[in-house]
Design an enzyme around this catalytic site. Structure first.
Site, mmCIF file in Angstrom:
data_model
loop_
_atom_site.group_PDB
_atom_site.id
_atom_site.type_symbol
_atom_site.label_atom_id
_atom_site.label_comp_id
_atom_site.label_asym_id
_atom_site.label_seq_id
_atom_site.Cartn_x
_atom_site.Cartn_y
_atom_site.Cartn_z
ATOM 1 N N GLY A 112 -9.512 -1.943 -6.599
ATOM 2 C CA GLY A 112 -10.144 -3.420 -6.046
ATOM 3 C C GLY A 112 -10.388 -3.087 -4.598
ATOM 4 O O GLY A 112 -10.777 -1.738 -4.350
ATOM 5 N N ARG A 113 -10.166 -3.827 -3.563
ATOM 6 C CA ARG A 113 -10.818 -3.416 -2.305
ATOM 7 C C ARG A 113 -10.238 -2.276 -1.563
ATOM 8 O O ARG A 113 -10.868 -1.625 -1.184
ATOM 9 C CB ARG A 113 -10.522 -4.741 -1.447
ATOM 10 N N ILE A 114 -8.811 -2.168 -1.738
ATOM 11 C CA ILE A 114 -8.212 -1.022 -0.961
ATOM 12 C C ILE A 114 -8.461 0.152 -1.639
ATOM 13 O O ILE A 114 -8.798 1.239 -1.046
ATOM 14 C CB ILE A 114 -6.634 -1.359 -0.969
ATOM 15 N N ARG B 107 -8.863 -1.829 -14.749
ATOM 16 C CA ARG B 107 -8.970 -2.512 -15.950
ATOM 17 C C ARG B 107 -10.262 -2.912 -16.241
ATOM 18 O O ARG B 107 -10.796 -2.857 -17.595
ATOM 19 C CB ARG B 107 -8.076 -3.983 -15.558
ATOM 20 N N ILE C 83 1.097 3.316 -3.139
ATOM 21 C CA ILE C 83 1.099 2.278 -2.041
ATOM 22 C C ILE C 83 0.882 0.788 -2.633
ATOM 23 O O ILE C 83 0.545 -0.136 -1.874
ATOM 24 C CB ILE C 83 -0.035 2.552 -0.848
ATOM 25 N N ALA C 84 1.069 0.770 -4.014
ATOM 26 C CA ALA C 84 0.798 -0.388 -4.660
ATOM 27 C C ALA C 84 1.949 -1.333 -4.773
ATOM 28 O O ALA C 84 2.062 -2.350 -3.838
ATOM 29 C CB ALA C 84 0.477 -0.276 -6.053
ATOM 30 N N ARG C 85 2.853 -1.247 -5.510
ATOM 31 C CA ARG C 85 4.059 -2.064 -5.697
ATOM 32 C C ARG C 85 5.292 -1.257 -6.376
ATOM 33 O O ARG C 85 4.804 -0.633 -7.356
ATOM 34 C CB ARG C 85 3.815 -3.274 -6.566
ATOM 35 N N GLU D 219 13.359 -2.245 -3.921
ATOM 36 C CA GLU D 219 13.470 -2.137 -2.479
ATOM 37 C C GLU D 219 14.083 -3.625 -1.965
ATOM 38 O O GLU D 219 13.922 -4.751 -2.439
ATOM 39 C CB GLU D 219 12.038 -1.811 -2.118
ATOM 40 N N HIS E 102 7.731 0.530 3.125
ATOM 41 C CA HIS E 102 6.593 -0.436 2.582
ATOM 42 C C HIS E 102 5.968 -0.851 3.923
ATOM 43 O O HIS E 102 5.805 -2.250 4.383
ATOM 44 C CB HIS E 102 7.247 -1.547 2.405
ATOM 45 N N ILE E 103 5.124 0.163 4.550
ATOM 46 C CA ILE E 103 4.500 -0.329 5.876
ATOM 47 C C ILE E 103 2.954 0.053 5.812
ATOM 48 O O ILE E 103 2.338 0.191 6.900
ATOM 49 C CB ILE E 103 5.150 0.567 7.046
#
Length: 326
Positions: A155-157, A178, A237-239, A268, A286-287
């Site tokens: 995606g964008r990131i 996907r 860095i996703a989830r 978390e 998570h920063i």
């Protein structure tokens, strides 16, 4: 009579002041961590909520708070929302995309570099007073320039990370998503689409940027880690939940991959205890979007969604626009 809203966590005071012009605001500026029961109590009688990624809005909360019309998340991710339940109740959900793209891509690339070059591990060594001499292989890591950068989730990131790798460091960029990007976007990112298996087997540095969903749970587990090169690094860095943290800790301890960099974790703010015992992992709380300008932009976009909804019946970044009707 002005609508009533609840701001679930501490945010910038100037954003609270903006909201107070339009709403009766109850704000958790003490930044207390609320239980579900406390969240329900705070949301009763409120028409709107300003939430963050840790505030779970599910069917139970919605049933207990029938006046609620909108929840504006100060995050691009929204796995804290039960979106089908919100849609069924006619409650609008919004998030804050775009404003954090470049900042998060910066951080993802920085975390990848810190992981590859063993920065955290070497800093701990120095702080412990263990540095007594130079040696040719002391904390020798792996190169970024010219290496193969794999991106899972484009995606964008992901595209931002691809551009940094290809254009700034001459990396060979491959990705899996996907759905494949259009040819023009692939060319802009200098990225090549591959299968997930090829991505795992070929990446020198694998960065995870896919959104969380039940189908993405443990998308990287023991089997996937076993496909990676023993010299490879993994950055998430996703989830939390996209990586099986227990399997990753074991792979790191056994040196089945070289290192990992993690900004997100299962459950978390708790962190799997085994991840705290292995040296070859960089851990951050998570920063990835945490620059002052970006976090302020996120807060303002969440506020804008609330203001727009109650003034026009629309929103800037709705997640379930079908509840708005025509």
């Amino acid at each position: 009579m002005r609508p009533k809203i609840f701001v679930a966590r501490e945010i910038f005071p100037e954003v609270v002041e903006r909201l107070a012009v339009h709403f009766e605001v109850q704000s958790n500026q003490a930044d207390d961590i609320l239980s579900k029961a406390q969240l329900i109590d705070a949301l009763r009688g409120k028409q709107g909520a300003f939430t963050t990624g840790g505030d779970r809005i599910d069917a139970e909360v919605l049933a207990a708070c029938p006046d609620l019309k909108i929840c504006a998340n100060m995050a691009v991710g929204y796995n804290n929302f039960d979106l089908p339940a919100m849609t069924a109740r006619g409650v609008l959900a919004t998030n804050t995309p775009d404003v954090l793209t470049e900042t998060t891509a910066d951080f993802g690339f920085a975390l990848m570099m810190a992981t590859a070059r063993r920065m955290s591990e070497s800093e701990h060594f120095l702080r412990a007073g263990k540095w007594t001499k130079w040696s040719f292989d002391m904390f020798a890591g792996s190169d970024i320039h010219g290496a193969t950068l794999g991106i899972l989730g484009m995606g964008r990131i992901g595209q931002g990370i691809a551009r940094r790798g290809a254009l700034g460091f001459g990396m060979n960029v491959i990705y899996h998503n996907r759905s494949r990007l259009d040819a023009a976007t692939e060319a802009q990112c200098k990225a090549r689409y591959v299968s997930k298996e090829e991505l795992l087997r070929s990446s020198d540095h694998l960065v995870l940027v896919l959104p969380y969903s039940p189908s993405a749970h443990h998308a990287i587990g023991a089997a996937e880690l076993a496909m990676m090169k023993p010299t490879a690094t993994l950055v998430n860095i996703a989830r939390g939940g996209i990586v099986d943290d227990a399997a990753l800790a074991q792979a790191l301890a056994q040196k089945r991959i070289a290192a990992a960099g993690l900004d997100v974790f299962e459950g978390e703010p708790s962190v799997h205890p085994d991840l705290l015992t292995v040296p070859n992992v960089v851990l951050t709380p998570h920063i990835a979007s945490a620059s002052v300008p970006t976090r302020l932009a996120m807060a303002n976009l969440a506020a804008d969604n609330l203001i727009q909804f109650f003034s026009t019946g629309k929103a800037l970044t709705p997640l379930n626009p079908e509840v708005l009707g025509g």
